[in-house]
Design a protein around this motif. Structure first.
Motif, short mmCIF file in Angstrom:
data_model
loop_
_atom_site.label_atom_id
_atom_site.label_comp_id
_atom_site.label_asym_id
_atom_site.label_seq_id
_atom_site.Cartn_x
_atom_site.Cartn_y
_atom_site.Cartn_z
N ARG A 75 -7.48 -6.92 2.91
CA ARG A 75 -8.73 -6.43 2.65
C ARG A 75 -9.67 -6.36 3.82
N MET A 105 -4.23 -0.72 -3.60
CA MET A 105 -4.94 -1.83 -4.20
C MET A 105 -5.76 -1.78 -5.10
N GLY A 149 -1.44 -1.75 -7.75
CA GLY A 149 -0.09 -1.66 -6.98
C GLY A 149 0.08 -2.52 -6.20
N LEU A 150 1.28 -2.34 -5.54
CA LEU A 150 1.94 -3.04 -4.29
C LEU A 150 1.98 -2.26 -3.25
N PHE A 175 2.63 -13.40 0.24
CA PHE A 175 3.88 -12.71 0.84
C PHE A 175 4.92 -13.72 0.71
N ARG A 189 6.20 -10.75 -1.89
CA ARG A 189 6.23 -10.34 -3.17
C ARG A 189 7.13 -9.65 -3.73
N ASP A 197 -10.51 -5.30 -8.26
CA ASP A 197 -9.14 -5.26 -8.93
C ASP A 197 -9.10 -6.62 -9.88
P1 AMP Z 1 -3.97 -10.85 -3.62
O1 AMP Z 1 -5.37 -10.94 -3.13
O2 AMP Z 1 -2.91 -11.68 -3.24
O3 AMP Z 1 -4.10 -10.79 -5.20
O4 AMP Z 1 -3.77 -9.23 -3.17
C1 AMP Z 1 -4.80 -7.94 -3.56
C2 AMP Z 1 -3.89 -6.88 -3.57
O5 AMP Z 1 -3.28 -6.53 -2.19
C3 AMP Z 1 -2.61 -6.77 -4.43
O6 AMP Z 1 -2.81 -6.64 -5.75
C4 AMP Z 1 -1.75 -5.73 -3.71
O7 AMP Z 1 -1.98 -4.57 -3.91
C5 AMP Z 1 -2.07 -6.05 -2.31
N1 AMP Z 1 -0.99 -6.88 -1.80
C6 AMP Z 1 -1.20 -8.28 -1.19
N2 AMP Z 1 -0.05 -8.93 -0.86
C7 AMP Z 1 0.98 -7.90 -0.92
C8 AMP Z 1 2.28 -8.12 -0.80
N3 AMP Z 1 2.85 -9.20 -0.21
N4 AMP Z 1 2.96 -6.73 -0.91
C9 AMP Z 1 2.24 -5.73 -1.60
N5 AMP Z 1 0.98 -5.68 -1.92
C10 AMP Z 1 0.48 -6.81 -1.54
#
Ligand code: AMP
Length: 255
Positions: free
Chosen positions: A51, A68, A72-73, A130, A132, A201
């Motif tokens: 972010r 994001m 997705g990832l 991480f 993931r 999201d």
């Molecule tokens: P989070 O705040 O951890 O829920 O992450 C928000 C968004 O960032 C996720 O929905 C993914 O799109 C992306 N993201 C965060 N960490 C990862 C990761 N280790 N691998 C892939 N995408 C990630």
């Protein structure tokens, strides 16, 4: 219920911790609390780091933004570059071995460390979000041997309720919940007085996709870390239930 102010505690040896759990399980909240309790720990949140990159309009941010937004990832190669680069910058991978085959061993008895990472408490860190995917976990294994993987197990219905009530202060990552942990003034961050927002999201359709990505890509990692002898599962409905259990486990292993 408010959490009593906790006294800072010390680690005797390096804690290299990963928090795993579905989106909305409270990883961010636990991270903040554990860091307050153990000031020697520092945290790295992949979501926060992404972010920040999106806000700053960096090449990584530009590539990650739409993925994001859609729940997705982000690609493994980009994530590994981002996180391993950050760990290295912070000095946690200084003693990385030259061989590349240092995966976490398949059994606790042969858990010889793939790296010579320092056992000093000052080399402690916590990863939130991480790895993931299997690909990310393998790359991390090559760099450093994590010694505690916490699986935060919260019932799905609680998570869905929590997400629909979540507000964030984007610059700091502070999280509020309208039911359990509301801001003192509605819509305003307690510390800075700035406005709170909803994460884009967190809206239902996107959130569903994030949950699916978790079940498909991330949940299988639990078995990987269980085989490596470093998995510990904590169950609870609220973050307040989980925090003392998590802090107790860290104390038992590293305090
Ligand atoms: P989070 O705040 O951890 O829920 O992450 C928000 C968004 O960032 C996720 O929905 C993914 O799109 C992306 N993201 C965060 N960490 C990862 C990761 N280790 N691998 C892939 N995408 C990630």
């Amino acid at each position: 219920m408010s959490i009593p102010t906790t006294m800072a505690a010390r680690l005797r040896k390096a804690a290299r911790v990963i928090l795993v759990g579905p989106p909305g399980c409270g990883k961010g909240t636990q991270t903040t609390r554990v860091l307050n309790r153990y000031p020697q720990l520092t945290a790295l949140s992949s979501g926060d780091l992404l972010r920040q990159n999106v806000r700053a309009g960096t090449p990584i941010g530009l590539e990650a933004e739409s993925i994001m937004k859609n729940g997705g990832l982000v690609h493994d190669s980009l994530m590994v570059k981002l996180i391993v680069g950050e760990l290295s910058r912070r000095g946690y991978l200084e003693s990385k071995p030259t061989h590349a085959a240092g995966l976490i061993s398949a059994s606790p008895s042969s858990a010889s460390s793939p790296s010579n990472s320092s056992d000093l408490p000052s080399a402690s860190f916590l990863l939130d979000g991480f790895p993931r995917t299997q690909g990310q976990a393998k790359k991390l294994d090559e760099e450093v041997s994590m010694n505690l993987v916490v699986n935060i197990d919260v019932p799905s219905e609680v998570i869905i309720q929590r997400i629909s009530n979540r507000l964030v202060h984007t610059p700091s990552g502070r999280i509020y919940n309208l039911t359990w942990n509301p801001p003192k003034v509605p819509g305003i961050d307690d510390v800075t007085g700035e406005p709170l927002t909803r994460r884009s999201d967190d809206f239902p359709e996107t959130f569903k996709k994030r949950l699916e990505a978790y079940r498909k890509e991330t949940e299988p990692l639990l078995e990987h870390y269980d085989k490596a002898g470093v998995l510990w599962t904590v169950k609870g409905r609220t973050s307040d239930e989980i925090t003392p259990l998590l802090e107790g486990e860290i104390k038992k292993r590293f305090g």
